[in-house]
Design a protein around this motif. Structure first.
Motif, PDB file in Angstrom:
ATOM      1  N   SER A   1       0.820  -1.216   0.000  1.00  0.00           N
ATOM      2  CA  SER A   1       0.000   0.000   0.000  1.00  0.00           C
ATOM      3  C   SER A   1       0.854   1.265   0.000  1.00  0.00           C
ATOM      4  CB  SER A   1      -0.975  -0.002   1.178  1.00  0.00           C
ATOM      5  OG  SER A   1      -0.300  -0.196   2.391  1.00  0.00           O
TER       6      SER A   1
ATOM      7  N   PHE B   1       2.032  -1.423  11.593  1.00  0.00           N
ATOM      8  CA  PHE B   1       0.621  -1.495  11.197  1.00  0.00           C
ATOM      9  C   PHE B   1       0.066  -0.105  10.894  1.00  0.00           C
ATOM     10  CE2 PHE B   1      -3.902  -1.315  12.214  1.00  0.00           C
ATOM     11  CZ  PHE B   1      -4.394  -2.306  11.392  1.00  0.00           C
ATOM     12  N   MET B   2       0.409   0.879  11.731  1.00  0.00           N
ATOM     13  CA  MET B   2      -0.119   2.233  11.534  1.00  0.00           C
ATOM     14  C   MET B   2       0.390   2.845  10.226  1.00  0.00           C
ATOM     15  SD  MET B   2      -2.271   2.548  13.860  1.00  0.00           S
ATOM     16  CE  MET B   2      -2.726   4.260  13.685  1.00  0.00           C
TER      17      MET B   2
ATOM     18  N   GLY C   1      -1.912  -6.159   6.450  1.00  0.00           N
ATOM     19  CA  GLY C   1      -2.588  -4.907   6.778  1.00  0.00           C
ATOM     20  C   GLY C   1      -4.066  -5.000   6.523  1.00  0.00           C
TER      21      GLY C   1
ATOM     22  N   ASP D   1       1.867  -6.417   2.365  1.00  0.00           N
ATOM     23  CA  ASP D   1       1.711  -5.588   3.556  1.00  0.00           C
ATOM     24  C   ASP D   1       1.701  -6.466   4.808  1.00  0.00           C
ATOM     25  OD1 ASP D   1       1.582  -3.011   2.504  1.00  0.00           O
ATOM     26  OD2 ASP D   1      -0.517  -3.270   1.953  1.00  0.00           O
TER      27      ASP D   1
ATOM     28  N   THR E   1      -1.613   1.271   7.477  1.00  0.00           N
ATOM     29  CA  THR E   1      -2.964   1.822   7.507  1.00  0.00           C
ATOM     30  C   THR E   1      -2.982   3.214   6.906  1.00  0.00           C
ATOM     31  OG1 THR E   1      -3.443   0.531   9.477  1.00  0.00           O
ATOM     32  CG2 THR E   1      -4.904   2.359   9.016  1.00  0.00           C
TER      33      THR E   1
ATOM     34  N   SER F   1      -2.638   2.982   3.156  1.00  0.00           N
ATOM     35  CA  SER F   1      -3.891   2.484   2.575  1.00  0.00           C
ATOM     36  C   SER F   1      -4.920   3.609   2.511  1.00  0.00           C
ATOM     37  CB  SER F   1      -4.450   1.322   3.395  1.00  0.00           C
ATOM     38  OG  SER F   1      -3.549   0.246   3.393  1.00  0.00           O
ATOM     39  N   GLU F   2      -4.996   4.398   3.577  1.00  0.00           N
ATOM     40  CA  GLU F   2      -5.937   5.521   3.586  1.00  0.00           C
ATOM     41  C   GLU F   2      -5.578   6.561   2.525  1.00  0.00           C
ATOM     42  OE1 GLU F   2      -6.584   7.160   7.460  1.00  0.00           O
ATOM     43  OE2 GLU F   2      -7.174   5.223   8.293  1.00  0.00           O
TER      44      GLU F   2
END
Length: 170
Positions: free
Chosen positions: A75, A132-133, A170, A111, A136, A139-140
């Motif tokens: 991502s 992980f953050m 992820g 991911d 994320t 991805s956002e």
């Protein structure tokens, strides 16, 4: 698909699985091409037999799946190359369509937490692993950018399981 009178344009964006890595004949066997064949077989657009003058327009009346995947797409790398993806898409979109109807995002295999030798020791680790953050957030960024650019496009995630069952994606 069953109620459409115009072709559905789908875009597949992802990593090596979407590219068809490891297939002898990617154009025939990768899932994006099989999806296009399925869409046109199961949900063909109804039209009369084309006359000689209508032949070219009739040929364009098929659902299309455009593949803009690349190797190693997680991502974060996808977020970094969105502009490249947009220009690639602009050259592939049919003239009758200025945005796709559906985007399939596949990047979950790349991911993952990584460092599998450490993973074996931390097999009880939380789903919220180190990094992980970041995944994320990336991805956002991808989702926000796609939805901002293509306001009427649906987005679906396709997650593939890796051969290493303990990996958390992820």
């Amino acid at each position: 698909l069953s109620s459409r009178e115009h072709p559905v344009v789908t875009v597949v964006a992802g990593g090596s699985i979407s590219v068809g890595h490891g297939l002898e004949y990617p154009k025939q066997h990768r899932y994006s091409d099989r999806l296009e064949n399925w869409m046109n077989t199961m949900y063909p657009l109804t039209q009369e037999s084309p006359t000689k003058n209508q032949y070219n327009s009739a040929q364009q009346q098929r659902h299309k799946v455009l593949n803009v995947a690349s190797h190693g797409a997680d991502s974060c790398s996808m977020a970094k190359r969105l502009n490249v993806m947009y220009s690639d898409l602009a050259s592939k979109l049919p003239p009758s369509s200025d945005e796709p109807d559906l985007i399939v995002l596949e990047f979950a295999v790349n991911d993952y937490e990584g460092q599998d030798h450490i993973r074996g020791i931390k097999h009880q680790a939380s789903v919220f692993f180190d990094g992980f953050m970041d995944i994320t957030l990336c991805s956002e960024v991808v989702i926000h950018s796609l939805l901002k650019r293509y306001k009427n496009t649906a987005i679906v995630f396709l997650e593939m399981q890796t051969a290493v069952l303990s990996r958390k994606t992820g």
